[in-house]
Design a protein around this motif. Structure first.
Motif, mmCIF file in Angstrom:
data_model
loop_
_atom_site.group_PDB
_atom_site.id
_atom_site.type_symbol
_atom_site.label_atom_id
_atom_site.label_comp_id
_atom_site.label_asym_id
_atom_site.label_seq_id
_atom_site.Cartn_x
_atom_site.Cartn_y
_atom_site.Cartn_z
ATOM 1 N N ALA A 10 0.829 -1.202 0.000
ATOM 2 C CA ALA A 10 0.000 0.000 0.000
ATOM 3 C C ALA A 10 0.867 1.257 0.000
ATOM 4 O O ALA A 10 0.558 2.250 -0.658
ATOM 5 C CB ALA A 10 -0.937 -0.011 1.209
ATOM 6 N N LEU A 55 1.141 4.253 -2.777
ATOM 7 C CA LEU A 55 0.952 5.645 -2.398
ATOM 8 C C LEU A 55 2.093 6.513 -2.914
ATOM 9 O O LEU A 55 1.880 7.620 -3.413
ATOM 10 C CB LEU A 55 0.842 5.761 -0.877
ATOM 11 N N TYR A 85 -4.415 -3.153 4.517
ATOM 12 C CA TYR A 85 -4.294 -1.833 3.931
ATOM 13 C C TYR A 85 -4.672 -1.908 2.455
ATOM 14 O O TYR A 85 -4.075 -2.671 1.688
ATOM 15 C CB TYR A 85 -2.876 -1.279 4.083
ATOM 16 N N LEU A 86 -5.664 -1.134 2.057
ATOM 17 C CA LEU A 86 -6.156 -1.128 0.678
ATOM 18 C C LEU A 86 -5.341 -0.144 -0.159
ATOM 19 O O LEU A 86 -5.376 1.062 0.097
ATOM 20 C CB LEU A 86 -7.628 -0.713 0.642
ATOM 21 N N PRO A 87 -4.590 -0.618 -1.157
ATOM 22 C CA PRO A 87 -3.982 0.326 -2.104
ATOM 23 C C PRO A 87 -5.090 1.060 -2.855
ATOM 24 O O PRO A 87 -6.186 0.508 -3.050
ATOM 25 C CB PRO A 87 -3.178 -0.588 -3.042
ATOM 26 N N HIS A 88 -4.839 2.272 -3.274
ATOM 27 C CA HIS A 88 -5.876 3.021 -3.980
ATOM 28 C C HIS A 88 -5.275 3.806 -5.134
ATOM 29 O O HIS A 88 -4.084 4.156 -5.137
ATOM 30 C CB HIS A 88 -6.648 3.945 -3.022
ATOM 31 N N PHE A 123 -10.440 1.570 -4.390
ATOM 32 C CA PHE A 123 -9.696 0.876 -3.348
ATOM 33 C C PHE A 123 -9.584 -0.599 -3.738
ATOM 34 O O PHE A 123 -10.591 -1.270 -3.952
ATOM 35 C CB PHE A 123 -10.397 1.038 -1.997
ATOM 36 N N GLN A 177 -10.094 -2.370 6.331
ATOM 37 C CA GLN A 177 -10.355 -1.390 5.278
ATOM 38 C C GLN A 177 -9.577 -0.095 5.540
ATOM 39 O O GLN A 177 -10.070 1.011 5.329
ATOM 40 C CB GLN A 177 -11.869 -1.092 5.180
ATOM 41 N N ARG A 178 -8.348 -0.253 5.968
ATOM 42 C CA ARG A 178 -7.482 0.912 6.181
ATOM 43 C C ARG A 178 -6.857 1.333 4.857
ATOM 44 O O ARG A 178 -6.692 0.546 3.930
ATOM 45 C CB ARG A 178 -6.347 0.561 7.147
ATOM 46 N N ILE A 179 -6.512 2.616 4.785
ATOM 47 C CA ILE A 179 -5.715 3.110 3.661
ATOM 48 C C ILE A 179 -4.614 3.992 4.224
ATOM 49 O O ILE A 179 -4.670 4.472 5.367
ATOM 50 C CB ILE A 179 -6.571 3.920 2.659
ATOM 51 N N TRP A 228 -2.636 7.532 3.681
ATOM 52 C CA TRP A 228 -2.869 8.823 3.047
ATOM 53 C C TRP A 228 -2.065 9.880 3.784
ATOM 54 O O TRP A 228 -1.732 9.732 4.954
ATOM 55 C CB TRP A 228 -4.351 9.170 3.063
#
Length: 375
Positions: free
Chosen positions: A241, A245, A288-291, A308, A369-371, A373
């Motif tokens: 993730a 980012l 951790y969700l990559p987005h 996501f 469902q964390r990201i 940022w």
């Protein structure tokens, strides 16, 4: 019976034999989806509706160029073909008696086994077919039959209709399969969606949903993530993730406008309380969700969406999606909805803004469902 055996050049310039039908009515050339794969030829994507190809209609998904070569001479021709799952049933539909056709022995046939039922690899349309005709025809008709051999650059082809009284022992074949299938499909559509048959996982997922769904004081639904029963560890996901980012921030340096729009989307998540900052300690568990951004310029509402990625693999080779059960499709299909239009004079449609974000995930599952940022 206007079939021909042709050599077709493969991707590595080898000659592969294929069986072709020469059709003086078709406005295009067709090839089965399997044949270009056998040749190793590249296919270009397209979406073209086609009718009367052994079905009421079908959709061509690819177009491919191939070069054919005659079995009897040096004649070659390049064809642009549309791909279809199947061109026809076996041709002919039953074995024909060669002896009763009285074909001259010195005629080199384009398809020496024309009388034996066999699959068809490609169909050559009217234009190329007529361009390959030579002057030369031998009439084989007897007792009012319409049967002949026609000379072409691919060899001599058999054309016409053999007499049923001599060829099939007084058996008359009436091809009604297509009509029957069409009527069946018509009534299946009219009847709407048949009864659903769910898999064991779909039933278990539905049971999980019914067991854990709740509503809070404001009336919002709260659901639990439907994890499978296996105990295999999900694995570490933060490093991937973080890598995504950093890649995203690099794109921001090249495209500042993208950064502005991207931050606007995530700021809206925070403003609407659809995303909250983690201030407490973070344990090693979770996901951790990559987005990344998906841009759709022709969208009337949202031109940029933040996606996501729940399919991203962890260091164990598993993803969040791998660990979750997939539930059944329970909403009505589009055909059933359209059929209901016939019942009333007016139809009302509505849209729930940010529908999926109106449903809360229970607190103990939110760590999946964390990201990452940064401001």
């Amino acid at each position: 019976m206007t079939s021909a055996i042709v050599n077709v050049y493969s991707n590595d310039h080898k000659l592969i034999r294929g069986r072709a039908l020469l059709d003086t009515c078709s406005s295009a050339n067709f090839v089965t989806e399997k044949f270009p794969n056998k040749l190793g030829l590249a296919k270009k994507k397209c979406s073209i509706p086609e009718g009367a190809m052994n079905d009421l209609s079908t959709v061509t998904k690819h177009v491919v160029k191939l070069k054919i070569r005659s079995m009897h001479n040096s004649f070659e021709k390049t064809l642009t073909c549309l791909t279809v799952p199947e061109i026809s049933n076996l041709v002919p539909n039953e074995i024909l008696s060669r002896e009763k056709l009285r074909i001259p022995a010195n005629v080199p046939l384009a398809d020496p086994q024309f009388n034996v039922p066999a699959p068809v690899d490609l169909l050559i349309g009217a234009g190329p077919t007529l361009s390959m005709f030579y002057i030369g025809q031998i009439d084989l008709s007897t007792c009012g039959e319409d049967l002949c051999v026609q000379k072409t650059r691919l060899g001599w082809i058999i054309g016409g209709t053999p007499g049923s009284s001599k060829m099939h022992n007084n058996l008359v074949n009436c091809q009604i399969t297509e009509l029957q299938d069409s009527v069946n499909r018509f009534w299946e559509i009219e009847e709407g969606q048949p009864q659903n048959h769910f898999s064991a996982e779909e039933l278990e997922c539905d049971k999980h949903f019914q067991q854990y769904i709740t509503r809070n004081k404001s009336g919002r639904y709260i659901v639990a993530l439907p994890f499978k029963n296996n105990k295999e560890a999900l694995g570490e996901s933060q490093s991937k993730a973080l890598k995504c980012l950093k890649s995203l921030f690099y794109k921001f340096t090249k495209n500042p406008n993208l950064e502005v729009k991207y931050r606007q989307v995530l700021d809206e998540y925070v403003t609407l309380n659809h995303m909250t900052e983690i201030t407490d300690g973070i344990d090693g568990d979770g996901f951790y969700l990559p987005h990344h951004a998906v841009i759709k310029e022709n969208s009337l509402s949202t031109k940029l969406r933040v996606v996501f990625n729940g399919s991203a693999k962890t260091n164990t080779g598993l993803s969040l999606n791998d660990k979750l059960m997939v539930g059944p499709t329970i909403q009505s299909d589009i055909v059933s909805l359209i059929l209901k239009f016939r019942l009333h004079n007016y139809v009302i449609t509505a849209d729930i803004e940010k529908m999926y974000r109106q449903i809360h995930v229970r607190p103990e599952d939110r760590k999946y469902q964390r990201i990452l940022w940064g401001t």
